[in-house]
Design a protein around this motif. Structure first.
Motif, PDB file in Angstrom:
ATOM      1  N   THR A 105      41.023  -8.478  39.078  1.00 26.42           N
ATOM      2  CA  THR A 105      41.909  -9.233  38.196  1.00 26.42           C
ATOM      3  C   THR A 105      42.561 -10.370  38.969  1.00 26.42           C
ATOM      4  O   THR A 105      42.193 -10.666  40.118  1.00 26.42           O
ATOM      5  N   ASP A 106      43.555 -11.004  38.342  1.00 25.25           N
ATOM      6  CA  ASP A 106      44.333 -12.054  38.996  1.00 25.25           C
ATOM      7  C   ASP A 106      45.788 -11.621  39.064  1.00 25.25           C
ATOM      8  O   ASP A 106      46.165 -10.563  38.554  1.00 25.25           O
ATOM      9  N   GLU A 107      46.612 -12.456  39.696  1.00 23.03           N
ATOM     10  CA  GLU A 107      48.013 -12.094  39.871  1.00 23.03           C
ATOM     11  C   GLU A 107      48.732 -11.945  38.532  1.00 23.03           C
ATOM     12  O   GLU A 107      49.590 -11.081  38.363  1.00 23.03           O
ATOM     13  N   GLU A 108      48.365 -12.766  37.564  1.00 19.00           N
ATOM     14  CA  GLU A 108      49.058 -12.758  36.279  1.00 19.00           C
ATOM     15  C   GLU A 108      48.880 -11.437  35.541  1.00 19.00           C
ATOM     16  O   GLU A 108      49.806 -10.938  34.894  1.00 19.00           O
ATOM     17  N   ASN A 109      47.692 -10.854  35.633  1.00 19.42           N
ATOM     18  CA  ASN A 109      47.383  -9.646  34.872  1.00 19.42           C
ATOM     19  C   ASN A 109      47.365  -8.382  35.725  1.00 19.42           C
ATOM     20  O   ASN A 109      47.082  -7.301  35.208  1.00 19.42           O
ATOM     21  N   ASN A 127      38.429 -12.250  32.589  1.00 17.82           N
ATOM     22  CA  ASN A 127      37.463 -13.048  33.353  1.00 17.82           C
ATOM     23  C   ASN A 127      36.309 -12.209  33.894  1.00 17.82           C
ATOM     24  O   ASN A 127      35.945 -12.295  35.071  1.00 17.82           O
ATOM     25  N   ARG A 157      42.840 -14.676  45.643  1.00 13.86           N
ATOM     26  CA  ARG A 157      43.834 -15.743  45.601  1.00 13.86           C
ATOM     27  C   ARG A 157      43.159 -17.112  45.648  1.00 13.86           C
ATOM     28  O   ARG A 157      42.157 -17.304  46.345  1.00 13.86           O
ATOM     29  N   ARG A 217      44.627  -8.412  48.483  1.00 14.18           N
ATOM     30  CA  ARG A 217      44.697  -9.844  48.191  1.00 14.18           C
ATOM     31  C   ARG A 217      43.809 -10.575  49.188  1.00 14.18           C
ATOM     32  O   ARG A 217      44.051 -10.517  50.390  1.00 14.18           O
ATOM     33  N   TYR A 264      49.803  -6.655  37.213  1.00  5.64           N
ATOM     34  CA  TYR A 264      50.844  -5.654  36.951  1.00  5.64           C
ATOM     35  C   TYR A 264      50.465  -4.777  35.754  1.00  5.64           C
ATOM     36  O   TYR A 264      50.545  -3.542  35.837  1.00  5.64           O
ATOM     37  N   ASP A 265      50.073  -5.406  34.638  1.00  2.17           N
ATOM     38  CA  ASP A 265      49.738  -4.635  33.444  1.00  2.17           C
ATOM     39  C   ASP A 265      48.528  -3.739  33.683  1.00  2.17           C
ATOM     40  O   ASP A 265      48.491  -2.587  33.232  1.00  2.17           O
ATOM     41  N   ILE A 309      42.404  -8.799  44.101  1.00  2.00           N
ATOM     42  CA  ILE A 309      42.978 -10.053  43.619  1.00  2.00           C
ATOM     43  C   ILE A 309      42.471 -11.172  44.528  1.00  2.00           C
ATOM     44  O   ILE A 309      42.790 -11.202  45.723  1.00  2.00           O
TER      45      ILE A 309
END
Length: 351
Positions: free
Chosen positions: A39-43, A130, A68, A100, A45-46, A66
């Motif tokens: 995933t990415d940083e935005e998603n 993605n 970066r 990361r 946490y969820d 993740i």
């Protein structure tokens, strides 16, 4: 317990996992699988929260990858791996490692993940957003027995379904398919109660909701009848209407939680059909690690076969002129004869 590692290696991460287990007094490893979340940083946490909730049913080692973004040419040539190791209450009932990746190492995430997989345990890779068009050919997807995507998060979900069908490999699955499990169970139970022939189906739901298309394709594939896909304001799937030889069967859910099942000749029944959280969907997918042949069959049915364009009506032929009879030609012949007799007299007068 959390352990932060900067510019580290896979070997140091494994040592930190052992150190963390000993610190909380649980040196034994009781996990049943490795769940890799890309995933990415935005998603992140969820996705991690959903995985931790699902770990209560499936204790697992969760690896969050993740990648970066490198913003300068110097960053792109500098490789670095940072990790956050979580054990105990901070990791549900298993272990969590947040990786990361910076620079060139981001292109070789499989080399970082491979040493961290649990030995002799199945591997599941999940892309919350993605996802690659062909998960089985992705370097991380190639490590897994199961590959979980979510077309609902795609920009063009319906087109994404066609791409998934073209690249399907046994072991692929989608959370949009998992969301319709209660609907499929309820509709199958309703059809078991009658001995009627299904002649047509209508599936109603949001416009950009791939679960609606998947449910429609499943019904068309299994029942071999025309299926119409209609739009509504939602939320999600709102209704399925089946036209049968014994009368209509309707499963209607207008509010996203409580549905009404109506069968001809029987009283309407209220059934719980709430929209489930991501943690429940992931927990369901982790219950089985064999290929989902039903999903494959429904996916390969094809979105384009829903709502087929009706055949154009035949164009009425232009009426041909009626044949002219001899009786109709007679007046014209007489007029031509008179004109021919007057012609010599006109020429003489002219002279």
């Amino acid at each position: 317990m959390k352990i932060d590692l900067t510019d580290t290696t896979a070997g140091d991460i494994n040592k930190a996992l052992v150190q963390g287990r000993r610190a909380i007094g649980t040196p034994a490893v009781g996990m049943v699988l490795t769940l890799v979340i890309v995933t990415d940083e935005e998603n992140a946490y969820d996705a991690l929260k959903a995985a931790n909730d699902a770990s209560r049913e499936h204790p697992s080692r969760t690896l969050v990858v993740i990648k970066r973004v490198s913003r300068t040419p110097r960053d792109r040539t500098t490789s670095r791996l940072d990790a956050e190791v979580r054990v105990g209450a901070d990791a549900g009932t298993g272990e969590t490692v947040v990786l990361r990746l910076y620079g060139e190492v981001a292109d070789h995430a499989d080399s970082v993940v491979l040493p961290l997989l649990l030995p002799d345990a199945p591997v599941v890779v999940w892309w919350p957003v993605n996802a690659p068009l062909d998960p089985a050919k992705d370097p991380l997807g190639a490590l897994a027995q199961r590959r979980v995507t979510d077309t609902y998060a795609a920009e063009q979900p319906v087109r994404e379904l066609s791409a998934r069908a073209a690249a399907y490999t046994p072991g692929d699955t989608d959370l949009s398919w998992t969301r319709i499990t209660p609907w499929r169970s309820m509709l199958a139970a309703a059809l078991d109660q009658v001995t009627c022939e299904v002649r047509g189906v209508e599936v109603e739901g949001e416009e950009f909701n791939p679960s609606c298309e998947l449910l429609a394709m499943w019904l068309a594939d299994r029942l071999d009848v025309p299926v119409k896909r209609s739009r509504s304001s939602g939320p999600g799937l709102t209704a399925v209407r089946m036209d049968t030889s014994c009368g209509p069967i309707v499963l209607d859910r207008a509010d996203g939680s409580l549905a009404t099942l109506s069968i001809e000749g029987q009283p309407a029944r209220a059934v719980a059909l709430k929209r489930r959280e991501t943690a429940e969907l992931i927990a369901e997918e982790l219950r089985r690690l064999d290929p989902d042949d039903t999903y494959a069959s429904a996916l390969r049915y094809g979105v384009e076969r829903l709502n087929p364009v009706p055949a154009q009506q035949a164009v009425e032929p232009v009426a041909e002129p009626e044949p002219v009879t001899e009786a109709a030609k007679a007046p014209a012949k007489k007029a031509a004869a008179k004109t021919a007799k007057k012609a010599p007299a006109r020429k003489a007068a002219a002279k």
